[in-house]
Design a protein around this motif. Sequence first.
Motif, PDB file in Angstrom:
ATOM      1  N   LEU A  32       0.834  -1.173  -0.159  1.00  0.00           N
ATOM      2  CA  LEU A  32       0.228   0.461   0.273  1.00  0.00           C
ATOM      3  C   LEU A  32       1.109   1.536   0.058  1.00  0.00           C
ATOM      4  O   LEU A  32       2.404   1.207   0.234  1.00  0.00           O
ATOM      5  CB  LEU A  32      -0.652  -0.177   0.483  1.00  0.00           C
ATOM      6  CG  LEU A  32      -1.961  -1.500   1.515  1.00  0.00           C
ATOM      7  CD1 LEU A  32      -2.729  -1.027   2.943  1.00  0.00           C
ATOM      8  CD2 LEU A  32      -2.996  -1.106   0.456  1.00  0.00           C
ATOM      9  N   PHE A  33       0.686   2.384  -0.288  1.00  0.00           N
ATOM     10  CA  PHE A  33       1.047   3.824  -0.444  1.00  0.00           C
ATOM     11  C   PHE A  33       0.546   4.390   0.297  1.00  0.00           C
ATOM     12  O   PHE A  33      -0.943   4.676   0.614  1.00  0.00           O
ATOM     13  CB  PHE A  33       0.747   4.432  -1.567  1.00  0.00           C
ATOM     14  CG  PHE A  33       1.135   6.176  -2.433  1.00  0.00           C
ATOM     15  CD1 PHE A  33       3.129   6.369  -1.978  1.00  0.00           C
ATOM     16  CD2 PHE A  33       0.843   6.760  -1.825  1.00  0.00           C
ATOM     17  CE1 PHE A  33       3.415   6.746  -1.434  1.00  0.00           C
ATOM     18  CE2 PHE A  33       1.544   7.629  -2.212  1.00  0.00           C
ATOM     19  CZ  PHE A  33       2.505   7.819  -1.801  1.00  0.00           C
ATOM     20  N   ASP A  41      -3.255   4.139  -0.354  1.00  0.00           N
ATOM     21  CA  ASP A  41      -4.047   3.358  -1.678  1.00  0.00           C
ATOM     22  C   ASP A  41      -3.343   2.241  -2.537  1.00  0.00           C
ATOM     23  O   ASP A  41      -2.662   2.497  -1.329  1.00  0.00           O
ATOM     24  CB  ASP A  41      -3.618   4.234  -3.362  1.00  0.00           C
ATOM     25  CG  ASP A  41      -4.245   5.033  -3.132  1.00  0.00           C
ATOM     26  OD1 ASP A  41      -5.382   5.105  -3.057  1.00  0.00           O
ATOM     27  OD2 ASP A  41      -4.200   6.422  -3.189  1.00  0.00           O
ATOM     28  N   GLU A  42      -2.968   0.426  -2.632  1.00  0.00           N
ATOM     29  CA  GLU A  42      -2.814  -0.202  -3.182  1.00  0.00           C
ATOM     30  C   GLU A  42      -1.311   0.008  -4.191  1.00  0.00           C
ATOM     31  O   GLU A  42      -2.522   0.896  -5.611  1.00  0.00           O
ATOM     32  CB  GLU A  42      -3.933  -1.424  -3.672  1.00  0.00           C
ATOM     33  CG  GLU A  42      -3.119  -2.719  -3.715  1.00  0.00           C
ATOM     34  CD  GLU A  42      -3.928  -4.007  -4.436  1.00  0.00           C
ATOM     35  OE1 GLU A  42      -3.397  -4.671  -4.738  1.00  0.00           O
ATOM     36  OE2 GLU A  42      -4.923  -3.436  -4.191  1.00  0.00           O
ATOM     37  N   ILE A  43      -0.272  -0.548  -4.376  1.00  0.00           N
ATOM     38  CA  ILE A  43       0.658  -0.087  -4.779  1.00  0.00           C
ATOM     39  C   ILE A  43       0.084  -1.137  -5.818  1.00  0.00           C
ATOM     40  O   ILE A  43       0.114  -2.795  -6.050  1.00  0.00           O
ATOM     41  CB  ILE A  43       1.809  -0.390  -4.802  1.00  0.00           C
ATOM     42  CG1 ILE A  43       2.479   0.569  -3.995  1.00  0.00           C
ATOM     43  CG2 ILE A  43       2.674  -0.366  -6.074  1.00  0.00           C
ATOM     44  CD1 ILE A  43       2.495   2.373  -4.529  1.00  0.00           C
ATOM     45  N   VAL A  71      16.879   6.386  -9.982  1.00  0.00           N
ATOM     46  CA  VAL A  71      15.224   5.508  -9.196  1.00  0.00           C
ATOM     47  C   VAL A  71      13.976   4.896  -9.539  1.00  0.00           C
ATOM     48  O   VAL A  71      14.865   3.825 -10.231  1.00  0.00           O
ATOM     49  CB  VAL A  71      14.191   7.000  -9.040  1.00  0.00           C
ATOM     50  CG1 VAL A  71      14.579   8.417  -8.742  1.00  0.00           C
ATOM     51  CG2 VAL A  71      13.642   6.498 -10.758  1.00  0.00           C
ATOM     52  N   VAL A  72      13.265   4.103  -8.317  1.00  0.00           N
ATOM     53  CA  VAL A  72      12.166   3.200  -8.894  1.00  0.00           C
ATOM     54  C   VAL A  72      10.679   3.565  -8.726  1.00  0.00           C
ATOM     55  O   VAL A  72      11.283   4.073  -7.246  1.00  0.00           O
ATOM     56  CB  VAL A  72      12.188   1.834  -8.061  1.00  0.00           C
ATOM     57  CG1 VAL A  72      11.237   1.403  -7.839  1.00  0.00           C
ATOM     58  CG2 VAL A  72      13.295   1.073  -7.999  1.00  0.00           C
ATOM     59  N   LEU A  73       9.874   3.793  -8.987  1.00  0.00           N
ATOM     60  CA  LEU A  73       8.865   4.148  -9.016  1.00  0.00           C
ATOM     61  C   LEU A  73       7.399   3.447  -8.429  1.00  0.00           C
ATOM     62  O   LEU A  73       8.394   1.879  -9.336  1.00  0.00           O
ATOM     63  CB  LEU A  73       7.947   5.036 -10.179  1.00  0.00           C
ATOM     64  CG  LEU A  73       8.693   5.739 -10.797  1.00  0.00           C
ATOM     65  CD1 LEU A  73       8.175   6.160 -12.379  1.00  0.00           C
ATOM     66  CD2 LEU A  73       9.021   6.922 -10.109  1.00  0.00           C
ATOM     67  N   LEU A  74       6.974   3.397  -7.293  1.00  0.00           N
ATOM     68  CA  LEU A  74       5.716   2.571  -6.870  1.00  0.00           C
ATOM     69  C   LEU A  74       4.347   3.816  -7.502  1.00  0.00           C
ATOM     70  O   LEU A  74       4.075   4.320  -6.875  1.00  0.00           O
ATOM     71  CB  LEU A  74       6.210   2.393  -5.578  1.00  0.00           C
ATOM     72  CG  LEU A  74       7.293   1.765  -4.844  1.00  0.00           C
ATOM     73  CD1 LEU A  74       7.111   1.843  -3.663  1.00  0.00           C
ATOM     74  CD2 LEU A  74       7.536   0.484  -5.242  1.00  0.00           C
ATOM     75  N   VAL A  75       3.375   2.979  -8.229  1.00  0.00           N
ATOM     76  CA  VAL A  75       2.067   3.671  -8.871  1.00  0.00           C
ATOM     77  C   VAL A  75       1.203   3.038  -8.527  1.00  0.00           C
ATOM     78  O   VAL A  75       0.775   2.399  -8.150  1.00  0.00           O
ATOM     79  CB  VAL A  75       3.029   3.205 -10.944  1.00  0.00           C
ATOM     80  CG1 VAL A  75       2.099   3.996 -11.277  1.00  0.00           C
ATOM     81  CG2 VAL A  75       3.955   3.821 -10.875  1.00  0.00           C
TER      82      VAL A  75
END
Length: 104
Positions: free
Chosen positions: A20-21, A32-34, A83-87
């Motif tokens: 989750l985020f 919010d769920e990734i 970078v790494v993006l968790l969306v």
Amino acid sequence: MKVCELVALLQGVDPHSTVLFLEDYSDLSETDEILDVIVPDQPWTYETGRCGRELYSVRYPETFEQRSEADGYRDVVHTAERVVLLVNGVSNFRRMSLPERPHR
């Protein structure tokens, strides 16, 4: 946070846990769920400095943008970083056709 720190924190966690985020200052009911992870192929620019009297920091996928003292920018520093993006939903990363590393 660096990826190595995230990996270390996740060691021993149930691998079926949901990711989750939680946005800054959000209530716990506002998670919010990734849904996706994006690993850009190219480094991003991390920029810090002052604009007027305010300190600022920003990250963006392009090479550094030259800032003008005439526009109020000073003490601007640019560094390149991976970078790494968790969306947690639709983003414009893929619509911009930026290169990314394939998922394994």
